[in-house]
Enzyme design. Structure first.
Site, PDB file in Angstrom:
ATOM      1  N   GLY A   1     -33.073 -89.497 -45.858  1.00 33.35           N
ATOM      2  CA  GLY A   1     -33.462 -88.090 -45.721  1.00 33.35           C
ATOM      3  C   GLY A   1     -34.832 -87.883 -45.116  1.00 33.35           C
ATOM      4  O   GLY A   1     -35.314 -86.750 -45.067  1.00 33.35           O
TER       5      GLY A   1
ATOM      6  N   GLU B   1     -32.756 -95.702 -48.063  1.00 31.52           N
ATOM      7  CA  GLU B   1     -31.690 -95.838 -47.062  1.00 31.52           C
ATOM      8  C   GLU B   1     -31.954 -94.930 -45.859  1.00 31.52           C
ATOM      9  O   GLU B   1     -31.191 -94.002 -45.591  1.00 31.52           O
ATOM     10  CB  GLU B   1     -30.352 -95.432 -47.681  1.00 31.52           C
ATOM     11  CG  GLU B   1     -29.977 -96.221 -48.909  1.00 31.52           C
ATOM     12  CD  GLU B   1     -28.826 -95.614 -49.679  1.00 31.52           C
ATOM     13  OE1 GLU B   1     -28.295 -96.294 -50.574  1.00 31.52           O
ATOM     14  OE2 GLU B   1     -28.447 -94.463 -49.394  1.00 31.52           O
TER      15      GLU B   1
ATOM     16  N   GLY C   1     -31.898 -93.385 -42.254  1.00 30.03           N
ATOM     17  CA  GLY C   1     -31.069 -93.436 -41.047  1.00 30.03           C
ATOM     18  C   GLY C   1     -31.885 -92.882 -39.897  1.00 30.03           C
ATOM     19  O   GLY C   1     -32.429 -93.608 -39.073  1.00 30.03           O
TER      20      GLY C   1
ATOM     21  N   ARG D   1     -24.905 -82.407 -32.374  1.00 28.11           N
ATOM     22  CA  ARG D   1     -25.893 -81.809 -33.291  1.00 28.11           C
ATOM     23  C   ARG D   1     -26.306 -80.380 -32.927  1.00 28.11           C
ATOM     24  O   ARG D   1     -26.388 -79.528 -33.814  1.00 28.11           O
ATOM     25  CB  ARG D   1     -27.114 -82.728 -33.435  1.00 28.11           C
ATOM     26  CG  ARG D   1     -26.761 -84.100 -34.041  1.00 28.11           C
ATOM     27  CD  ARG D   1     -27.980 -84.909 -34.415  1.00 28.11           C
ATOM     28  NE  ARG D   1     -28.578 -84.453 -35.648  1.00 28.11           N
ATOM     29  CZ  ARG D   1     -29.671 -83.724 -35.724  1.00 28.11           C
ATOM     30  NH1 ARG D   1     -30.329 -83.414 -34.630  1.00 28.11           N
ATOM     31  NH2 ARG D   1     -30.129 -83.336 -36.896  1.00 28.11           N
TER      32      ARG D   1
ATOM     33  N   TYR E   1     -25.150 -78.180 -35.978  1.00 28.54           N
ATOM     34  CA  TYR E   1     -26.239 -77.872 -36.926  1.00 28.54           C
ATOM     35  C   TYR E   1     -27.287 -76.956 -36.307  1.00 28.54           C
ATOM     36  O   TYR E   1     -28.398 -76.847 -36.858  1.00 28.54           O
ATOM     37  CB  TYR E   1     -26.976 -79.152 -37.344  1.00 28.54           C
ATOM     38  CG  TYR E   1     -26.122 -80.273 -37.890  1.00 28.54           C
ATOM     39  CD1 TYR E   1     -25.459 -80.151 -39.103  1.00 28.54           C
ATOM     40  CD2 TYR E   1     -26.008 -81.476 -37.202  1.00 28.54           C
ATOM     41  CE1 TYR E   1     -24.700 -81.196 -39.603  1.00 28.54           C
ATOM     42  CE2 TYR E   1     -25.253 -82.527 -37.696  1.00 28.54           C
ATOM     43  CZ  TYR E   1     -24.597 -82.382 -38.898  1.00 28.54           C
ATOM     44  OH  TYR E   1     -23.863 -83.413 -39.393  1.00 28.54           O
TER      45      TYR E   1
ATOM     46  N   CYS F   1     -14.216 -77.467 -22.415  1.00 26.98           N
ATOM     47  CA  CYS F   1     -13.644 -76.117 -22.323  1.00 26.98           C
ATOM     48  C   CYS F   1     -13.841 -75.339 -23.615  1.00 26.98           C
ATOM     49  O   CYS F   1     -12.873 -75.028 -24.325  1.00 26.98           O
ATOM     50  CB  CYS F   1     -12.175 -76.217 -21.956  1.00 26.98           C
ATOM     51  SG  CYS F   1     -12.001 -76.884 -20.314  1.00 26.98           S
ATOM     52  N   GLU F   2     -15.087 -75.114 -23.991  1.00 23.56           N
ATOM     53  CA  GLU F   2     -15.420 -74.259 -25.134  1.00 23.56           C
ATOM     54  C   GLU F   2     -16.750 -73.566 -24.831  1.00 23.56           C
ATOM     55  O   GLU F   2     -17.687 -74.209 -24.330  1.00 23.56           O
ATOM     56  CB  GLU F   2     -15.569 -75.071 -26.427  1.00 23.56           C
ATOM     57  CG  GLU F   2     -14.253 -75.539 -26.969  1.00 23.56           C
ATOM     58  CD  GLU F   2     -14.229 -75.681 -28.486  1.00 23.56           C
ATOM     59  OE1 GLU F   2     -15.004 -75.000 -29.188  1.00 23.56           O
ATOM     60  OE2 GLU F   2     -13.414 -76.492 -28.945  1.00 23.56           O
TER      61      GLU F   2
ATOM     62  N   TYR G   1     -26.959 -90.033 -35.430  1.00 22.89           N
ATOM     63  CA  TYR G   1     -25.885 -89.042 -35.594  1.00 22.89           C
ATOM     64  C   TYR G   1     -25.516 -88.374 -34.267  1.00 22.89           C
ATOM     65  O   TYR G   1     -25.212 -87.181 -34.242  1.00 22.89           O
ATOM     66  CB  TYR G   1     -26.263 -87.988 -36.638  1.00 22.89           C
ATOM     67  CG  TYR G   1     -26.680 -88.595 -37.953  1.00 22.89           C
ATOM     68  CD1 TYR G   1     -25.720 -89.156 -38.795  1.00 22.89           C
ATOM     69  CD2 TYR G   1     -28.012 -88.637 -38.347  1.00 22.89           C
ATOM     70  CE1 TYR G   1     -26.100 -89.745 -39.998  1.00 22.89           C
ATOM     71  CE2 TYR G   1     -28.395 -89.215 -39.538  1.00 22.89           C
ATOM     72  CZ  TYR G   1     -27.424 -89.771 -40.359  1.00 22.89           C
ATOM     73  OH  TYR G   1     -27.791 -90.350 -41.545  1.00 22.89           O
TER      74      TYR G   1
HETATM   75  N1  LLP Z   1     -27.959 -92.400 -47.847  1.00 22.47           N
HETATM   76  C1  LLP Z   1     -26.894 -91.618 -48.067  1.00 22.47           C
HETATM   77  C2  LLP Z   1     -26.118 -91.787 -49.294  1.00 22.47           C
HETATM   78  C3  LLP Z   1     -26.535 -90.629 -47.129  1.00 22.47           C
HETATM   79  O1  LLP Z   1     -25.500 -89.841 -47.362  1.00 22.47           O
HETATM   80  C4  LLP Z   1     -27.307 -90.492 -45.948  1.00 22.47           C
HETATM   81  C5  LLP Z   1     -26.952 -89.486 -44.936  1.00 22.47           C
HETATM   82  C6  LLP Z   1     -28.409 -91.339 -45.755  1.00 22.47           C
HETATM   83  C7  LLP Z   1     -28.713 -92.283 -46.737  1.00 22.47           C
HETATM   84  C8  LLP Z   1     -29.280 -91.281 -44.535  1.00 22.47           C
HETATM   85  O2  LLP Z   1     -29.890 -90.049 -44.352  1.00 22.47           O
HETATM   86  P1  LLP Z   1     -31.004 -89.881 -43.199  1.00 22.47           P
HETATM   87  O3  LLP Z   1     -32.148 -90.784 -43.541  1.00 22.47           O
HETATM   88  O4  LLP Z   1     -30.388 -90.282 -41.908  1.00 22.47           O
HETATM   89  O5  LLP Z   1     -31.367 -88.451 -43.223  1.00 22.47           O
HETATM   90  N2  LLP Z   1     -25.203 -85.797 -39.323  1.00 22.47           N
HETATM   91  C9  LLP Z   1     -26.366 -85.186 -39.910  1.00 22.47           C
HETATM   92  C10 LLP Z   1     -26.957 -86.053 -41.005  1.00 22.47           C
HETATM   93  C11 LLP Z   1     -25.957 -86.392 -42.075  1.00 22.47           C
HETATM   94  C12 LLP Z   1     -26.502 -87.339 -43.097  1.00 22.47           C
HETATM   95  C13 LLP Z   1     -25.453 -87.812 -44.027  1.00 22.47           C
HETATM   96  N3  LLP Z   1     -25.940 -88.731 -45.007  1.00 22.47           N
HETATM   97  C14 LLP Z   1     -27.368 -84.864 -38.810  1.00 22.47           C
HETATM   98  O6  LLP Z   1     -27.102 -85.151 -37.656  1.00 22.47           O
HETATM   99  O7  LLP Z   1     -28.428 -84.296 -39.086  1.00 22.47           O
END
Ligand code: LLP
Length: 410
Positions: A221, A262, A264, A301, A305, A331-332, A360
């Site tokens: 997050g 964790e 991402g 995205r 979002y 086509c949207e 993502y």
């Molecule tokens: N751990 C768990 C259990 C998660 O569900 C997620 C993300 C992460 C770690 C990693 O979160 P991050 O550090 O990347 O924020 N598609 C969306 C983001 C969806 C995240 C889902 N879970 C976007 O493009 O903003």
């Protein structure tokens, strides 16, 4: 450290467009920054591979020493294929079915269970084993409603107030709870969210409740600045506060636990960009619409979002600025990467770079309108390599026909 425009133009020429470009050196840099920001002796990073599962990206992250947060059997097999040791993978599926649980448990990977009902089924099938439990911290945050994960309106985790029900199950089946996990949301905007979520977890992660803990995992997050007006988060400050609180918790628990995260986005978002070519510039009364050779299935995205992605015209950076809508070829009507964007003059055949597209973006892609996904190129030490090719439309259709079992209808 940035990939320069001449190299990007060369990549576009050599590998064509649309093409994702990932800067592996930036990922390594982000990893180091993260470790520096959270100076806990047994800090462990489990990369959320849902953000970007490109093989070169995964291998780079593995070589840095990270583990993996996997959320599906596909994630798991990909991580294993890239050489991650099962002991360095945590499996956090939501709404997993029995066959999935069995398939994953057979690999020896630690499961992170996120409902009482799944816990009961897991315990029944695998008594006296180790397990991790995902609790819902009850803290609501995230940069868009669709990616706020904490709070009782979401489907994730076991409610904190159900801790006694958890203990009844783990006690009955002799489960050893080695970890407690939470994930509050993606792109946490309130500075205190992670600290609040930690406090919630501390309140149940006591010796009395869970005497066998080896780690606490506070998910991902960690927000990155997408738009030019976004103030970057002070992770050094956050890290110091996190480590101080975690240290106090460990003292009261009576053992130095591993501190797990964790991330991402934090590791990969800013390391990626999508190169697209402009093929049409259309003047519709007072709008200038700029049509490119990509579209929302390849980078969803903005449409999904309302996310802001900075766009650069790398072919004409010094051009006279004007206002553009940057569109795709799908086509949207909503197929827009950006609206009312002030950019250096855009001409047909110019190459645009859609920035911060390392998390993502490809991973959420698809082949709607039967347009194949972009190629993926990685850059390391200023050298570019093709990491994954772009299928031709003909190859995509051949693949679909091969997978279709009713092909003889044709
Ligand atoms: N751990 C768990 C259990 C998660 O569900 C997620 C993300 C992460 C770690 C990693 O979160 P991050 O550090 O990347 O924020 N598609 C969306 C983001 C969806 C995240 C889902 N879970 C976007 O493009 O903003």
């Amino acid at each position: 450290m940035k990939i320069n425009a001449p190299l990007l133009n060369t990549i576009a020429k050599k590998f064509g467009t649309p093409t994702y470009v990932y800067d592996l050196d930036r990922i390594k840099h982000q990893y180091r920054l993260f470790c520096e920001a959270f100076p806990w002796p047994t800090l462990k990073i489990f990369y959320a591979m849902k953000a970007n599962y490109n093989i070169s990206v995964l291998t780079t992250i593995k070589n840095l020493g990270a583990g993996i947060d996997a959320v599906s059997p596909g994630d798991l097999y990909m991580a294993l294929s890239c050489g991650f040791d099962p002991s360095k993978i945590i499996y956090t599926a939501n709404n997993m079915k029995d066959t999935e649980m069995e398939e994953v448990a057979a690999t020896g990977v630690l499961l992170n269970i996120d409902s009482l009902s799944r816990l009961e089924k897991y315990a029944n099938a695998y008594p006296n084993t180790k397990v991790c439990l995902r609790f819902n911290p009850g803290v609501v945050d995230g940069e868009h409603d669709k990616i706020k994960t904490g709070g009782d309106l979401t489907k994730f985790g076991i409610l904190l107030e159900d801790v006694n029900k958890v203990k009844a199950i783990t006690g009955k089946y002799g489960l050893k709870v080695v970890g407690i996990h939470e994930h509050t949301g993606s792109g946490l905007i309130k500075p205190d969210s992670i600290l609040n979520a930690m406090e919630q977890i501390f309140s149940i992660a006591t010796r009395e409740n869970f005497p066998d803990l080896a780690f606490l995992d506070f998910g991902g997050g960690f927000k990155v600045a997408y738009g030019p007006d976004e103030v970057p988060v002070d992770y050094k400050l956050m890290g110091a506060q996190v480590v101080e609180r975690f240290s106090n918790f460990c003292s009261s628990y009576g053992k130095e636990l591993e501190l797990r995260f964790e991330p991402g986005k934090y590791l990969t978002a800013q390391a990626g960009q999508l190169l697209v070519e402009v093929n049409t510039v259309k003047h519709n009364r007072n709008r200038t619409i700029c049509g490119t050779d990509s579209g929302f299935p390849q980078l969803i995205r903005p449409m999904f979002y309302d996310a802001h992605h900075t766009i650069k015209n790398i072919s004409n950076p010094e051009g006279k600025p004007s206002v553009y809508d940057i569109c795709g070829n799908i086509c949207e009507t909503g197929d827009l990467f950006a609206k009312d964007r002030f950019l250096p003059e855009i001409r047909e055949n110019d190459i645009l770079s859609i920035q911060d597209a390392g998390a993502y973006c490809y991973a959420m892609g698809g082949t709607y309108n039967l347009r194949p996904m972009p190629a993926e190129v990685v850059v390391e030490n200023s050298k570019a390599f093709l990491s994954r090719k772009r299928l031709t439309p003909r190859q995509l259709i051949d693949l679909i026909c091969r997978e279709s079992t009713d092909i003889n209808r044709l």
